[in-house]
Design an enzyme around this catalytic site. Structure first.
Site, PDB file in Angstrom:
ATOM      1  N   LYS A 138       0.836  -1.214   0.000  1.00  0.00           N
ATOM      2  CA  LYS A 138       0.000   0.000   0.000  1.00  0.00           C
ATOM      3  C   LYS A 138       0.868   1.261   0.000  1.00  0.00           C
ATOM      4  CE  LYS A 138      -2.027  -1.166   3.910  1.00  0.00           C
ATOM      5  NZ  LYS A 138      -1.367  -2.458   4.237  1.00  0.00           N
TER       6      LYS A 138
ATOM      7  N   ARG B  16     -10.183   0.489   8.263  1.00  0.00           N
ATOM      8  CA  ARG B  16      -9.802  -0.879   8.608  1.00  0.00           C
ATOM      9  C   ARG B  16     -10.895  -1.620   9.351  1.00  0.00           C
ATOM     10  NH1 ARG B  16      -3.807   0.240   8.715  1.00  0.00           N
ATOM     11  NH2 ARG B  16      -2.887  -1.790   9.041  1.00  0.00           N
TER      12      ARG B  16
ATOM     13  N   ARG C  48      11.941  -5.393   5.301  1.00  0.00           N
ATOM     14  CA  ARG C  48      11.670  -3.977   5.005  1.00  0.00           C
ATOM     15  C   ARG C  48      12.520  -3.026   5.858  1.00  0.00           C
ATOM     16  NH1 ARG C  48       5.689  -1.853   5.505  1.00  0.00           N
ATOM     17  NH2 ARG C  48       5.863  -2.869   7.539  1.00  0.00           N
TER      18      ARG C  48
ATOM     19  N   ARG D 264      10.681  -1.033  11.498  1.00  0.00           N
ATOM     20  CA  ARG D 264       9.533  -0.764  12.359  1.00  0.00           C
ATOM     21  C   ARG D 264       9.449  -1.745  13.520  1.00  0.00           C
ATOM     22  NH1 ARG D 264       4.616   0.137   8.206  1.00  0.00           N
ATOM     23  NH2 ARG D 264       3.590  -1.142   9.788  1.00  0.00           N
TER      24      ARG D 264
ATOM     25  N   ARG E  18      -1.121  -8.812  13.315  1.00  0.00           N
ATOM     26  CA  ARG E  18      -1.623  -7.846  12.323  1.00  0.00           C
ATOM     27  C   ARG E  18      -2.456  -8.572  11.266  1.00  0.00           C
ATOM     28  NH1 ARG E  18       4.073  -5.473  10.919  1.00  0.00           N
ATOM     29  NH2 ARG E  18       3.086  -4.283   9.231  1.00  0.00           N
TER      30      ARG E  18
HETATM   31  P1  AP5 Z   1       4.863  -1.580   1.905  1.00  0.00           P
HETATM   32  O1  AP5 Z   1       4.570  -0.762   0.706  1.00  0.00           O
HETATM   33  O2  AP5 Z   1       5.529  -0.935   3.061  1.00  0.00           O
HETATM   34  O3  AP5 Z   1       3.527  -2.362   2.375  1.00  0.00           O
HETATM   35  P2  AP5 Z   1       2.251  -1.840   3.199  1.00  0.00           P
HETATM   36  O4  AP5 Z   1       1.056  -2.501   2.606  1.00  0.00           O
HETATM   37  O5  AP5 Z   1       2.263  -0.362   3.283  1.00  0.00           O
HETATM   38  O6  AP5 Z   1       2.557  -2.532   4.581  1.00  0.00           O
HETATM   39  P3  AP5 Z   1       2.387  -1.976   6.077  1.00  0.00           P
HETATM   40  O7  AP5 Z   1       3.192  -2.874   6.943  1.00  0.00           O
HETATM   41  O8  AP5 Z   1       2.673  -0.514   6.125  1.00  0.00           O
HETATM   42  O9  AP5 Z   1       0.870  -2.239   6.294  1.00  0.00           O
HETATM   43  P4  AP5 Z   1       0.127  -2.231   7.638  1.00  0.00           P
HETATM   44  O10 AP5 Z   1      -1.268  -2.121   7.171  1.00  0.00           O
HETATM   45  O11 AP5 Z   1       0.432  -3.368   8.520  1.00  0.00           O
HETATM   46  O12 AP5 Z   1       0.757  -0.987   8.426  1.00  0.00           O
HETATM   47  P5  AP5 Z   1       0.236   0.464   8.763  1.00  0.00           P
HETATM   48  O13 AP5 Z   1       1.400   1.349   8.824  1.00  0.00           O
HETATM   49  O14 AP5 Z   1      -0.899   0.834   7.892  1.00  0.00           O
HETATM   50  O15 AP5 Z   1       5.713  -2.850   1.404  1.00  0.00           O
HETATM   51  C1  AP5 Z   1       6.206  -3.800   2.337  1.00  0.00           C
HETATM   52  C2  AP5 Z   1       7.580  -4.325   1.865  1.00  0.00           C
HETATM   53  O16 AP5 Z   1       7.426  -5.040   0.635  1.00  0.00           O
HETATM   54  C3  AP5 Z   1       8.599  -3.201   1.550  1.00  0.00           C
HETATM   55  O17 AP5 Z   1       9.872  -3.632   1.917  1.00  0.00           O
HETATM   56  C4  AP5 Z   1       8.497  -2.995   0.024  1.00  0.00           C
HETATM   57  O18 AP5 Z   1       9.702  -2.524  -0.537  1.00  0.00           O
HETATM   58  C5  AP5 Z   1       8.165  -4.425  -0.430  1.00  0.00           C
HETATM   59  N1  AP5 Z   1       7.297  -4.445  -1.610  1.00  0.00           N
HETATM   60  C6  AP5 Z   1       6.228  -3.645  -1.881  1.00  0.00           C
HETATM   61  N2  AP5 Z   1       5.645  -3.989  -3.042  1.00  0.00           N
HETATM   62  C7  AP5 Z   1       6.351  -5.059  -3.518  1.00  0.00           C
HETATM   63  C8  AP5 Z   1       6.239  -5.884  -4.682  1.00  0.00           C
HETATM   64  N3  AP5 Z   1       5.268  -5.687  -5.588  1.00  0.00           N
HETATM   65  N4  AP5 Z   1       7.123  -6.896  -4.840  1.00  0.00           N
HETATM   66  C9  AP5 Z   1       8.098  -7.108  -3.927  1.00  0.00           C
HETATM   67  N5  AP5 Z   1       8.287  -6.362  -2.812  1.00  0.00           N
HETATM   68  C10 AP5 Z   1       7.403  -5.348  -2.607  1.00  0.00           C
HETATM   69  O19 AP5 Z   1      -0.343   0.263  10.228  1.00  0.00           O
HETATM   70  C11 AP5 Z   1       0.510  -0.043  11.316  1.00  0.00           C
HETATM   71  C12 AP5 Z   1      -0.295  -0.139  12.606  1.00  0.00           C
HETATM   72  O20 AP5 Z   1      -0.905   1.130  12.895  1.00  0.00           O
HETATM   73  C13 AP5 Z   1      -1.471  -1.128  12.612  1.00  0.00           C
HETATM   74  O21 AP5 Z   1      -1.046  -2.444  12.898  1.00  0.00           O
HETATM   75  C14 AP5 Z   1      -2.340  -0.525  13.705  1.00  0.00           C
HETATM   76  O22 AP5 Z   1      -1.824  -0.796  14.983  1.00  0.00           O
HETATM   77  C15 AP5 Z   1      -2.205   0.967  13.459  1.00  0.00           C
HETATM   78  N6  AP5 Z   1      -3.195   1.494  12.496  1.00  0.00           N
HETATM   79  C16 AP5 Z   1      -2.915   2.067  11.297  1.00  0.00           C
HETATM   80  N7  AP5 Z   1      -4.045   2.429  10.671  1.00  0.00           N
HETATM   81  C17 AP5 Z   1      -5.069   2.057  11.489  1.00  0.00           C
HETATM   82  C18 AP5 Z   1      -6.491   2.131  11.380  1.00  0.00           C
HETATM   83  N8  AP5 Z   1      -7.068   2.665  10.290  1.00  0.00           N
HETATM   84  N9  AP5 Z   1      -7.239   1.632  12.400  1.00  0.00           N
HETATM   85  C19 AP5 Z   1      -6.659   1.101  13.492  1.00  0.00           C
HETATM   86  N10 AP5 Z   1      -5.316   0.970  13.655  1.00  0.00           N
HETATM   87  C20 AP5 Z   1      -4.527   1.453  12.664  1.00  0.00           C
HETATM   88 MG    MG Z   2       2.368   1.044   4.855  1.00  0.00          MG
END
Ligand code: AP5
Ligand code: MG
Length: 214
Positions: free
Chosen positions: A13, A87, A126, A160, A171
């Protein structure tokens, strides 16, 4: 154009949102990034959510709805990318109301499909530029050989606190239990498109462009 990027942790994402910011003048609204910023600033909010995030649990709906609500009054030519929000069904309802109150529409919800094994290897490899947030991967997008971020030339990179196997398991559990129901919700509204998130980064970019241009 306002869109949601929906998918499990590590589905890409953030990577795809950054590309859309560069190429389509859109604004990325990542609740994960906002919460991590709050954590590093040492604010009361940051202290409240740090342990919840590190465990891999969702923070409460009212916190993230409040964060998004504050940002939606900004004007943007290219539109908003909601990254990691909504979410839960309650967040999806709140987003509908927030968008309506600002006379914005939701144009597309893009579900990025990636299987669990790939997610584990992506997440554990990552790292992120500490200054600009550029995302790297030990296997698919290694840090530059000169040790400087391609985007801002900073030499500081972070991993992270929730990028470990235990937190990732939690997660994923939260995703399947609380987030996946919103896929059906947007399908029923006629807004859902699915892309294969398993391809190379540029292939996923093409697939998303195709959805946005149709
Ligand atoms: P990356 O692009 O970083 O993936 P991502 O989908 O953004 O993964 P996240 O870990 O950020 O998602 P998340 O939903 O768990 O975390 P968030 O920060 O939203 O890519 C990942 C890796 O893969 C990278 O190394 C990249 O280079 C590689 N990659 C990407 N595309 C690729 C491809 N096509 N091929 C190969 N490699 C690739 O949330 C974190 C925490 O915050 C949650 O757990 C929760 O506690 C809280 N939180 C956030 N939002 C909310 C909400 N709305 N409600 C409640 N709690 C929330
Ligand atoms: Mg992300």
């Amino acid at each position: 154009m306002n869109i949601i990027l929906l998918g499990p942790p590590g589905s890409g994402k953030g990577t795809q949102a950054r590309h859309l910011v560069e190429t389509r003048n859109m604004v990325q609204l990542s609740t994960g990034d906002m919460l991590r910023d709050a954590k590093s600033s040492g604010s009361e909010l940051g202290k409240k959510v740090a342990a919840v995030m590190a465990r891999g649990d969702l923070v409460t709906d009212d916190i993230v709805i409040g964060l998004i609500g504050e940002r939606l009054s900004q004007t943007t030519a290219g539109g908003f990318i909601f990254d990691g929000f909504p979410r839960t069904l309650a967040q999806a309802d709140a987003l509908d109301n927030l968008l309506k109150s600002q006379s914005h529409d939701l144009d597309a919800v893009i579900e990025m499909r990636v299987d669990d094994d790939a997610l584990v290897s992506r997440i554990t490899a990552r790292s992120t530029c500490a200054k600009c947030g550029e995302v790297y991967n030990d296997i698919t997008k290694p840090l530059p050989v000169d040790g400087k971020c391609v985007n801002c030339a900073s030499d500081e990179f972070t991993r992270r606190a929730d990028d470990n196997e235990d937190s990732l398991r939690q997660r994923l559990m939260e995703y399947y239990k609380k987030t996946s129901p919103i896929i059906g919700y947007y399908y029923a509204k006629g807004l859902l498109d699915q892309v294969d998130g398993l391809g190379a980064i540029y292939e996923v970019q093409w697939a998303i462009s195709e959805v946005l241009d149709k």
